[in-house]
Design a protein around this motif. Structure first.
Motif, PDB file in Angstrom:
ATOM      1  N   GLU A 144       6.282  -1.902   1.824  1.00  0.00           N
ATOM      2  CA  GLU A 144       5.863  -2.581   3.035  1.00  0.00           C
ATOM      3  C   GLU A 144       5.824  -1.600   4.198  1.00  0.00           C
ATOM      4  O   GLU A 144       6.647  -0.697   4.294  1.00  0.00           O
ATOM      5  CB  GLU A 144       6.847  -3.695   3.390  1.00  0.00           C
ATOM      6  N   VAL A 145       4.892  -1.811   5.122  1.00  0.00           N
ATOM      7  CA  VAL A 145       4.863  -1.018   6.348  1.00  0.00           C
ATOM      8  C   VAL A 145       6.127  -1.333   7.146  1.00  0.00           C
ATOM      9  O   VAL A 145       6.544  -2.477   7.256  1.00  0.00           O
ATOM     10  CB  VAL A 145       3.608  -1.355   7.186  1.00  0.00           C
ATOM     11  N   GLY A 146       6.773  -0.292   7.676  1.00  0.00           N
ATOM     12  CA  GLY A 146       7.980  -0.500   8.468  1.00  0.00           C
ATOM     13  C   GLY A 146       9.234  -0.672   7.648  1.00  0.00           C
ATOM     14  O   GLY A 146      10.276  -1.089   8.164  1.00  0.00           O
ATOM     15  N   LYS A 200       0.833  -1.193   0.000  1.00  0.00           N
ATOM     16  CA  LYS A 200       0.000   0.000   0.000  1.00  0.00           C
ATOM     17  C   LYS A 200       0.871   1.248   0.000  1.00  0.00           C
ATOM     18  O   LYS A 200       2.036   1.213   0.375  1.00  0.00           O
ATOM     19  CB  LYS A 200      -0.909   0.015   1.230  1.00  0.00           C
ATOM     20  N   SER A 201       0.283   2.351  -0.421  1.00  0.00           N
ATOM     21  CA  SER A 201       0.997   3.616  -0.372  1.00  0.00           C
ATOM     22  C   SER A 201       0.969   4.156   1.051  1.00  0.00           C
ATOM     23  O   SER A 201       0.114   3.788   1.865  1.00  0.00           O
ATOM     24  CB  SER A 201       0.350   4.627  -1.318  1.00  0.00           C
ATOM     25  N   PHE A 255       5.786  15.880  -2.085  1.00  0.00           N
ATOM     26  CA  PHE A 255       5.899  14.683  -1.243  1.00  0.00           C
ATOM     27  C   PHE A 255       4.550  14.042  -0.963  1.00  0.00           C
ATOM     28  O   PHE A 255       4.480  12.843  -0.675  1.00  0.00           O
ATOM     29  CB  PHE A 255       6.766  14.887   0.011  1.00  0.00           C
ATOM     30  N   MET A 256       3.451  14.776  -1.105  1.00  0.00           N
ATOM     31  CA  MET A 256       2.145  14.120  -1.053  1.00  0.00           C
ATOM     32  C   MET A 256       1.957  13.224  -2.282  1.00  0.00           C
ATOM     33  O   MET A 256       1.376  12.139  -2.188  1.00  0.00           O
ATOM     34  CB  MET A 256       1.016  15.146  -0.960  1.00  0.00           C
ATOM     35  N   ASN A 257       2.452  13.680  -3.446  1.00  0.00           N
ATOM     36  CA  ASN A 257       2.428  12.828  -4.641  1.00  0.00           C
ATOM     37  C   ASN A 257       3.219  11.554  -4.393  1.00  0.00           C
ATOM     38  O   ASN A 257       2.816  10.458  -4.810  1.00  0.00           O
ATOM     39  CB  ASN A 257       3.015  13.570  -5.845  1.00  0.00           C
ATOM     40  N   CYS A 258       4.363  11.680  -3.715  1.00  0.00           N
ATOM     41  CA  CYS A 258       5.189  10.504  -3.393  1.00  0.00           C
ATOM     42  C   CYS A 258       4.439   9.567  -2.454  1.00  0.00           C
ATOM     43  O   CYS A 258       4.407   8.345  -2.663  1.00  0.00           O
ATOM     44  CB  CYS A 258       6.492  10.926  -2.731  1.00  0.00           C
ATOM     45  N   LEU A 259       3.845  10.124  -1.415  1.00  0.00           N
ATOM     46  CA  LEU A 259       3.124   9.304  -0.438  1.00  0.00           C
ATOM     47  C   LEU A 259       1.955   8.566  -1.078  1.00  0.00           C
ATOM     48  O   LEU A 259       1.574   7.489  -0.624  1.00  0.00           O
ATOM     49  CB  LEU A 259       2.619  10.175   0.722  1.00  0.00           C
ATOM     50  N   ASN A 263      -1.621   4.022   4.269  1.00  0.00           N
ATOM     51  CA  ASN A 263      -1.167   3.541   5.578  1.00  0.00           C
ATOM     52  C   ASN A 263      -1.287   4.584   6.681  1.00  0.00           C
ATOM     53  O   ASN A 263      -1.464   4.243   7.858  1.00  0.00           O
ATOM     54  CB  ASN A 263       0.291   3.077   5.490  1.00  0.00           C
ATOM     55  N   LEU A 264      -1.178   5.853   6.324  1.00  0.00           N
ATOM     56  CA  LEU A 264      -1.132   6.926   7.329  1.00  0.00           C
ATOM     57  C   LEU A 264      -2.459   7.650   7.516  1.00  0.00           C
ATOM     58  O   LEU A 264      -2.533   8.637   8.240  1.00  0.00           O
ATOM     59  CB  LEU A 264      -0.063   7.945   6.926  1.00  0.00           C
ATOM     60  N   ALA A 265      -3.502   7.142   6.858  1.00  0.00           N
ATOM     61  CA  ALA A 265      -4.797   7.835   6.895  1.00  0.00           C
ATOM     62  C   ALA A 265      -5.310   8.055   8.313  1.00  0.00           C
ATOM     63  O   ALA A 265      -5.967   9.067   8.598  1.00  0.00           O
ATOM     64  CB  ALA A 265      -5.827   7.050   6.084  1.00  0.00           C
ATOM     65  N   GLY A 266      -5.017   7.126   9.226  1.00  0.00           N
ATOM     66  CA  GLY A 266      -5.516   7.245  10.599  1.00  0.00           C
ATOM     67  C   GLY A 266      -4.535   7.843  11.572  1.00  0.00           C
ATOM     68  O   GLY A 266      -4.834   7.977  12.766  1.00  0.00           O
ATOM     69  N   THR A 267      -3.362   8.222  11.093  1.00  0.00           N
ATOM     70  CA  THR A 267      -2.356   8.777  12.013  1.00  0.00           C
ATOM     71  C   THR A 267      -1.853  10.127  11.508  1.00  0.00           C
ATOM     72  O   THR A 267      -2.479  11.154  11.737  1.00  0.00           O
ATOM     73  CB  THR A 267      -1.176   7.794  12.183  1.00  0.00           C
ATOM     74  N   LEU A 268      -0.716  10.119  10.803  1.00  0.00           N
ATOM     75  CA  LEU A 268      -0.101  11.376  10.398  1.00  0.00           C
ATOM     76  C   LEU A 268      -0.941  12.185   9.422  1.00  0.00           C
ATOM     77  O   LEU A 268      -0.785  13.406   9.327  1.00  0.00           O
ATOM     78  CB  LEU A 268       1.276  11.102   9.784  1.00  0.00           C
TER      79      LEU A 268
END
Length: 570
Positions: free
Chosen positions: A227-229, A6-7, A217-221, A11-16
């Motif tokens: 992989e996560v981590g 996943k991008s 960097f949003m385009n990058c994200l 992965n960060l939708a619920g955190t950062l």
């Protein structure tokens, strides 16, 4: 199996990213400190060769303290160039300056004296933050840069100059009355000036705002899938847009760990030590990795075994079973044993190398960008399925083809939030490529298929127009030569005396002197090309071609005549 990647945006939708997209680098520093303060962000070697880490909280505090320290020294609003080796301090200084101190200008630490003076003058540098290794060169050009009044050393205290550590310490003392920590940013004000590489002309200063940088960097994200981590290693020079804007800033924005390689000379030694799972590199390094793998296999008498292993592995992968790291452990050992992904950008990547690395279990994400666009434009995150394109444009960008021919081939143009507004104090150059409708003319020849994927052909400026009117993109021919002549280190195709010439640097002197074999090999290459793209003449230089810091050959230095020592093919 690959679709499970996943991008970071997902992965960060619920955190950062639960507060929405980042709007600036300052927001990245603040959010990572607030939500993941203990995450390791940077890892690098100390003088004893041990790895030490910087957490998100460490980074936040250093950015804020450095900002206040710079304010205390009267640097608010200053244009500050960075001329130094890769380090965590380089990144932190870049983030600090662009987060409200002034405008940051990363400059190649290896720039010759005259070029350094030109670039510092072009960007109106008020200050230079530099390492002790380049200090004397910087000092030698001060008199030629009227605005330059402040020198700061990044790694060592020098009498009479400002020092990075002292600026941070000064900021610490101001924490209770900090101005920098509470600064409000103008997102559309200039934050960074990045110089183009100058492979085909003079270096131009691309002006990027915080809005541009954050959009990139949003385009990058949203586009790079991992992989996560995962852990990464920074290899490319940090003055390069791909490295500082697309790789490192996107990883900090994701709260991910990046190991910092201090020098290209130490890359293979440090990759074993850091054991990253992914790495961002340019095509020349990817090609070198791939050649080294097969050279080592041939020398060990294991090439046939490796080919058979690849066939078995690819069959297993059709059923969702990936055993590449177990089957090819000897291949992965020189890269630390954990490398499973390469993000490649900077110029065209040979599709044979893309497929070859994928077959070995090193997943290649083939990106495309240009400094004026932030730089990321598109990325092919699943080259296992289709490895010839550079993927679809990032969600925040529009693309179109101008002046397309009957095959849909023309100049690629891009519009979006990450695209710069123009060049610093160069209205003429800006008007030539930045349109009134917001589209930037990339200068790259490309076509877009029905699914929206971009297929690059080469740089428009590099296009060779033959006497018969046919257009030749040298990059296409270079890829064919590279695929078939594995003993060639440098390849460049150009026109001289109305002949299509191939410059081949062959490191092995014995091989270079075997002109009959080289001629036979070039004729085999020509048989794979349309007749009008056939090589007429071969040059065999005794040393490598002059390159930029990102290992692209400077085409402005190529000869205009054929030498007497070359090889006439026909």
């Amino acid at each position: 199996m690959r679709s499970n990647f996943k991008s970071d945006r997902e992965n960060l939708a619920g955190t950062l990213l639960k507060e929405g997209d980042y709007k600036s680098i300052r927001q990245v520093v603040e959010r990572t400190d607030r939500y993941v303060p203990d995450n390791k962000i940077f890892g690098e070697l100390d003088k004893a060769g041990n790895i030490f880490y910087h957490t998100a909280h460490d980074v936040y505090e250093e950015v804020m303290n450095l900002g206040d320290g710079m304010f205390a020294e009267g640097l608010k609003g200053a244009h500050i160039a960075i001329v130094a080796e890769n380090s965590s301090r380089y990144v932190i200084a870049d983030m600090t300056i662009s987060s409200g101190v002034g405008v940051v200008i990363p400059i190649d630490k290896d720039a010759p004296k005259e070029l350094l003076k030109t670039l510092l003058g072009k960007c109106d540098a008020d200050a230079v933050l530099c390492s002790s290794s380049v200090l004397s060169r910087v000092q030698s050009v001060v008199d030629g840069c009227p605005k330059l009044r402040t020198l700061i050393t990044i790694d060592k205290k020098v009498e009479g100059l400002l020092f990075y550590d002292e600026l941070v310490d000064k900021g610490k003392q101001m924490k209770e009355c900090s101005i920098f920590r509470h600064l409000q940013l103008d997102l559309d004000a200039p934050a960074k000036i990045l110089f183009t590489s100058g492979t085909t002309g003079a270096n131009k200063g691309v002006v990027l705002t915080n809005a541009n940088l954050a959009a990139n960097f949003m385009n990058c994200l949203g586009s790079i899938r991992a992989e996560v981590g995962n852990t990464s290693m920074s290899v490319l020079p940090m003055h390069h847009a791909t490295e500082i804007n697309t790789h490192i800033m996107a990883r900090v924005a994701g709260g991910n760990l990046t190991y910092i390689n201090d020098s290209m000379r130490n890359m293979m030694k440090n990759i074993k030590l850091f054991q990253p799972t992914c790495i961002t590199i340019v095509p020349m390094i990817a090609n070198a990795f791939y050649k080294a793998i097969w050279t080592n296999a041939e020398q060990a008498g294991k090439a046939d075994k490796l080919r058979k292993g690849i066939k078995i592995s690819n069959l297993l992968r059709k059923f969702g079973i990936d055993r590449t790291h177990e089957m090819f452990s000897e291949v992965f050992a020189p890269f630390g044993g954990k490398l499973n992904m390469i993000v490649c950008g900077g110029s065209m990547l040979n599709p044979v190398v893309v497929k070859g690395l994928n077959d070995l279990g090193i997943r290649v994400e083939n990106g495309y960008g240009i400094t004026e666009c932030g730089p990321l434009i598109s990325i092919n995150a699943d080259t296992m399925k289709e490895h010839l394109s550079v993927g679809k444009p990032c969600d925040g960008l529009e693309v179109r083809i101008d002046n397309a021919d009957e095959n849909g081939l023309g100049e690629l143009c891009v519009r979006g939030k990450s695209v710069a507004k123009g060049y610093y104090k160069d209205d003429e150059a800006t008007a030539q490529v930045f349109g009134a409708d917001g589209f930037f003319n990339t200068g790259d020849s490309a076509r877009i298929d029905a699914e929206g994927r971009i297929f690059l052909v080469g740089r428009k400026k590099n296009t060779i127009v033959l006497e018969n009117g046919k257009n030749v993109n040298p990059e296409e021919i270079e890829n064919v030569i590279e695929t078939n002549l594995d003993y060639v280190k440098d390849i460049v195709v150009y026109q001289a005396e109305n002949k299509l010439c191939a410059g081949l640097f062959i490191e092995d002197e014995v091989r270079r002197s075997d002109r009959a074999s080289i001629l036979a090999d070039i004729k085999k290459v020509n048989a794979l090309l349309p007749s009008y793209k056939a090589i007429d003449f071969v040059e065999l230089p005794e040393k490598e071609y002059e390159k930029t810091s990102t290992k692209k050959i400077k085409r402005t230095t190529l000869p205009e005549t054929c030498s007497e020592g070359g090889i006439k093919v026909y």
